[in-house]
Design a protein around this motif. Sequence first.
Motif, PDB file in Angstrom:
ATOM      1  N   THR A  54     109.795  73.151 103.148  1.00 51.82           N
ATOM      2  CA  THR A  54     110.939  72.882 102.278  1.00 51.82           C
ATOM      3  C   THR A  54     110.593  72.702 100.659  1.00 51.82           C
ATOM      4  OG1 THR A  54     110.269  70.775 102.773  1.00 51.82           O
ATOM      5  CG2 THR A  54     112.298  71.606 104.037  1.00 51.82           C
ATOM      6  N   GLY A  55     109.103  72.661 100.517  1.00 56.27           N
ATOM      7  CA  GLY A  55     108.620  72.754  99.041  1.00 56.27           C
ATOM      8  C   GLY A  55     106.996  72.884  99.210  1.00 56.27           C
ATOM      9  N   LEU A  56     106.498  72.454  98.125  1.00 56.35           N
ATOM     10  CA  LEU A  56     105.104  72.773  97.847  1.00 56.35           C
ATOM     11  C   LEU A  56     104.242  71.491  98.139  1.00 56.35           C
ATOM     12  CD1 LEU A  56     105.182  75.363  95.007  1.00 56.35           C
ATOM     13  CD2 LEU A  56     104.851  75.637  97.486  1.00 56.35           C
ATOM     14  N   HIS A  57     104.927  70.200  98.357  1.00 56.73           N
ATOM     15  CA  HIS A  57     104.217  69.059  98.397  1.00 56.73           C
ATOM     16  C   HIS A  57     103.750  68.725 100.088  1.00 56.73           C
ATOM     17  CE1 HIS A  57     103.104  64.803  98.346  1.00 56.73           C
ATOM     18  NE2 HIS A  57     103.706  64.691  97.109  1.00 56.73           N
ATOM     19  N   THR A  58     102.617  68.997 100.250  1.00 60.52           N
ATOM     20  CA  THR A  58     102.133  68.902 101.830  1.00 60.52           C
ATOM     21  C   THR A  58     102.101  67.422 102.136  1.00 60.52           C
ATOM     22  OG1 THR A  58      99.830  68.819 100.808  1.00 60.52           O
ATOM     23  CG2 THR A  58     100.577  70.906 101.446  1.00 60.52           C
ATOM     24  N   GLY A  59     102.429  66.369 101.423  1.00 58.69           N
ATOM     25  CA  GLY A  59     102.398  65.192 101.755  1.00 58.69           C
ATOM     26  C   GLY A  59     103.800  64.701 102.473  1.00 58.69           C
ATOM     27  N   ARG A  60     104.750  65.677 102.158  1.00 57.11           N
ATOM     28  CA  ARG A  60     106.117  65.138 102.527  1.00 57.11           C
ATOM     29  C   ARG A  60     107.107  66.321 102.843  1.00 57.11           C
ATOM     30  NH1 ARG A  60     106.805  63.789  96.739  1.00 57.11           N
ATOM     31  NH2 ARG A  60     107.948  65.628  95.787  1.00 57.11           N
ATOM     32  N   ASP A  61     106.662  67.445 102.262  1.00 56.76           N
ATOM     33  CA  ASP A  61     107.461  68.621 102.685  1.00 56.76           C
ATOM     34  C   ASP A  61     107.611  69.033 104.179  1.00 56.76           C
ATOM     35  OD1 ASP A  61     109.504  69.395 100.582  1.00 56.76           O
ATOM     36  OD2 ASP A  61     107.390  69.684  99.395  1.00 56.76           O
ATOM     37  N   LYS A  62     108.380  69.527 104.698  1.00 50.41           N
ATOM     38  CA  LYS A  62     108.571  70.097 105.853  1.00 50.41           C
ATOM     39  C   LYS A  62     108.479  71.477 106.352  1.00 50.41           C
ATOM     40  CE  LYS A  62     111.180  65.684 107.369  1.00 50.41           C
ATOM     41  NZ  LYS A  62     112.221  65.321 107.838  1.00 50.41           N
ATOM     42  N   ARG A  86     112.674  72.830 118.881  1.00 49.43           N
ATOM     43  CA  ARG A  86     112.253  71.466 118.485  1.00 49.43           C
ATOM     44  C   ARG A  86     111.072  71.541 117.971  1.00 49.43           C
ATOM     45  NH1 ARG A  86     108.974  69.167 122.662  1.00 49.43           N
ATOM     46  NH2 ARG A  86     108.537  66.919 122.353  1.00 49.43           N
ATOM     47  N   PRO A  87     110.726  71.154 116.799  1.00 48.75           N
ATOM     48  CA  PRO A  87     109.474  71.339 116.146  1.00 48.75           C
ATOM     49  C   PRO A  87     108.185  70.717 116.985  1.00 48.75           C
ATOM     50  CG  PRO A  87     110.975  69.834 114.511  1.00 48.75           C
ATOM     51  CD  PRO A  87     111.623  70.131 116.281  1.00 48.75           C
ATOM     52  N   LYS A  88     108.335  69.773 117.624  1.00 46.61           N
ATOM     53  CA  LYS A  88     107.283  69.520 118.565  1.00 46.61           C
ATOM     54  C   LYS A  88     106.616  70.681 119.520  1.00 46.61           C
ATOM     55  CE  LYS A  88     106.983  64.285 118.739  1.00 46.61           C
ATOM     56  NZ  LYS A  88     107.065  63.178 119.517  1.00 46.61           N
ATOM     57  N   THR A  89     107.829  71.443 120.157  1.00 47.98           N
ATOM     58  CA  THR A  89     107.636  72.537 120.825  1.00 47.98           C
ATOM     59  C   THR A  89     107.011  73.635 120.072  1.00 47.98           C
ATOM     60  OG1 THR A  89     109.339  71.684 122.399  1.00 47.98           O
ATOM     61  CG2 THR A  89     108.656  74.095 122.464  1.00 47.98           C
ATOM     62  N   ALA A  90     107.362  74.158 118.967  1.00 48.70           N
ATOM     63  CA  ALA A  90     107.182  75.101 118.154  1.00 48.70           C
ATOM     64  C   ALA A  90     105.792  74.830 117.842  1.00 48.70           C
ATOM     65  CB  ALA A  90     108.160  75.196 116.647  1.00 48.70           C
ATOM     66  N   LEU A  91     105.310  73.671 117.367  1.00 52.50           N
ATOM     67  CA  LEU A  91     104.006  73.322 116.732  1.00 52.50           C
ATOM     68  C   LEU A  91     102.873  73.620 118.066  1.00 52.50           C
ATOM     69  CD1 LEU A  91     104.328  70.330 114.432  1.00 52.50           C
ATOM     70  CD2 LEU A  91     103.622  72.679 113.711  1.00 52.50           C
ATOM     71  N   LEU A  92     103.355  73.204 119.318  1.00 53.16           N
ATOM     72  CA  LEU A  92     102.461  73.233 120.589  1.00 53.16           C
ATOM     73  C   LEU A  92     102.322  74.855 121.020  1.00 53.16           C
ATOM     74  CD1 LEU A  92     103.559  70.343 122.663  1.00 53.16           C
ATOM     75  CD2 LEU A  92     101.365  70.588 121.865  1.00 53.16           C
ATOM     76  N   LEU A 111      99.980  72.021 107.884  1.00 50.34           N
ATOM     77  CA  LEU A 111      99.855  72.018 109.498  1.00 50.34           C
ATOM     78  C   LEU A 111      99.228  70.678 109.817  1.00 50.34           C
ATOM     79  CD1 LEU A 111      98.740  75.402 110.483  1.00 50.34           C
ATOM     80  CD2 LEU A 111     100.583  74.287 111.570  1.00 50.34           C
ATOM     81  N   GLN A 112      98.006  70.387 109.270  1.00 50.70           N
ATOM     82  CA  GLN A 112      97.243  68.967 109.686  1.00 50.70           C
ATOM     83  C   GLN A 112      98.173  68.045 109.445  1.00 50.70           C
ATOM     84  OE1 GLN A 112      94.145  69.303 106.670  1.00 50.70           O
ATOM     85  NE2 GLN A 112      92.673  70.184 108.361  1.00 50.70           N
ATOM     86  N   ARG A 113      99.303  67.800 108.685  1.00 50.58           N
ATOM     87  CA  ARG A 113     100.155  66.662 108.442  1.00 50.58           C
ATOM     88  C   ARG A 113     100.920  66.611 109.304  1.00 50.58           C
ATOM     89  NH1 ARG A 113     104.201  67.057 105.129  1.00 50.58           N
ATOM     90  NH2 ARG A 113     105.362  66.411 107.060  1.00 50.58           N
ATOM     91  N   GLU A 114     101.492  67.702 109.731  1.00 49.06           N
ATOM     92  CA  GLU A 114     102.513  67.693 110.643  1.00 49.06           C
ATOM     93  C   GLU A 114     101.954  67.265 111.936  1.00 49.06           C
ATOM     94  OE1 GLU A 114     106.083  67.889 109.952  1.00 49.06           O
ATOM     95  OE2 GLU A 114     106.394  69.577 108.943  1.00 49.06           O
ATOM     96  N   LEU A 115     101.053  67.962 112.438  1.00 47.65           N
ATOM     97  CA  LEU A 115     100.564  67.784 113.664  1.00 47.65           C
ATOM     98  C   LEU A 115     100.053  66.297 113.723  1.00 47.65           C
ATOM     99  CD1 LEU A 115      98.346  70.862 114.037  1.00 47.65           C
ATOM    100  CD2 LEU A 115     100.332  70.351 115.599  1.00 47.65           C
ATOM    101  N   ARG A 116      99.635  65.764 112.641  1.00 50.42           N
ATOM    102  CA  ARG A 116      99.101  64.174 112.724  1.00 50.42           C
ATOM    103  C   ARG A 116     100.230  63.511 112.899  1.00 50.42           C
ATOM    104  NH1 ARG A 116      96.604  64.374 108.230  1.00 50.42           N
ATOM    105  NH2 ARG A 116      98.366  63.436 107.116  1.00 50.42           N
ATOM    106  N   ASP A 117     101.531  63.880 112.295  1.00 50.10           N
ATOM    107  CA  ASP A 117     102.640  62.792 112.208  1.00 50.10           C
ATOM    108  C   ASP A 117     103.233  62.914 113.451  1.00 50.10           C
ATOM    109  OD1 ASP A 117     102.146  62.203 109.698  1.00 50.10           O
ATOM    110  OD2 ASP A 117     103.845  63.490 108.731  1.00 50.10           O
ATOM    111  N   PHE A 118     103.276  64.106 114.250  1.00 45.04           N
ATOM    112  CA  PHE A 118     104.052  64.405 115.295  1.00 45.04           C
ATOM    113  C   PHE A 118     103.067  63.940 116.616  1.00 45.04           C
ATOM    114  CE2 PHE A 118     106.852  67.474 113.174  1.00 45.04           C
ATOM    115  CZ  PHE A 118     108.056  66.972 113.555  1.00 45.04           C
TER     116      PHE A 118
END
Length: 233
Positions: free
Chosen positions: A48-56, A106-112, A135-142
């Motif tokens: 959604t953007g270039l901010h790795t701390g909040r974009d998806k 589903r994001p969790k399924t896609a990441l797995l 990737l690191q942030r999304e995997l940590r958050d999920f």
Amino acid sequence: MSLLKWLFRRPEVNQQDQQRLQALPAAAMPGEQLLTQQRFVVVDLEATGLHTGRDKILSIGAVAVEHNGIAMGQQFERTLKRREVKVNEAVLIHQIAPSELATGIRPKTALLDFLEFVDDCPLVAFHAGFDQRLLQRELRDFFGYNFKHPFFDLAEVAPLLNPDHCMRQPRMDDWIDYFKLNVMQRHNAAADALATAELLLIFINQAQKQGILTLKQLDTALHNWRRRQGSSM
């Protein structure tokens, strides 16, 4: 909830997802693996953007490179379900319709699925720091998962192996033009991963000619190149 508890909260992970996480192999670190024999996973993320701390992450495109060729039978593409994402410039650039995000995986399924596709292999991207941190942030958050796979950044590999390129801060498109590659589509995760894979094959061939034969040698050469870049600034 106190700030301390919020910072150290663990995401909820269902049993099936937890089993898939536990079955994942540990990442293989750079060693004596020959570049020409190593399986690489070339990845491109659209977000959604270039901010790795909040974009998806909106979509993931990846292709495997092994035995010095693109494994066309090993391609990966997922569009993530993001009903909450509004149409914005990033979505329009990536040509992802809102309907695709609403009916995606589903994001969790896609990441797995992606982690299983990667297996224990190193990853490659252009400006890899963005993909790695997102990737690191999304995997940590999920999942609370610590993603440790090494990334090789072709934005660094390219000038390392082509010091006389004479381009000022070259982008991926500049390197595509430099090597006269015929790329039919860009700004799509799967297409960008394939274009990046073509560049990787060129660089593996160049590395061999320059005496860089293993992952460890490439990793060391990049480390020394970064030091030289830092000292020249």
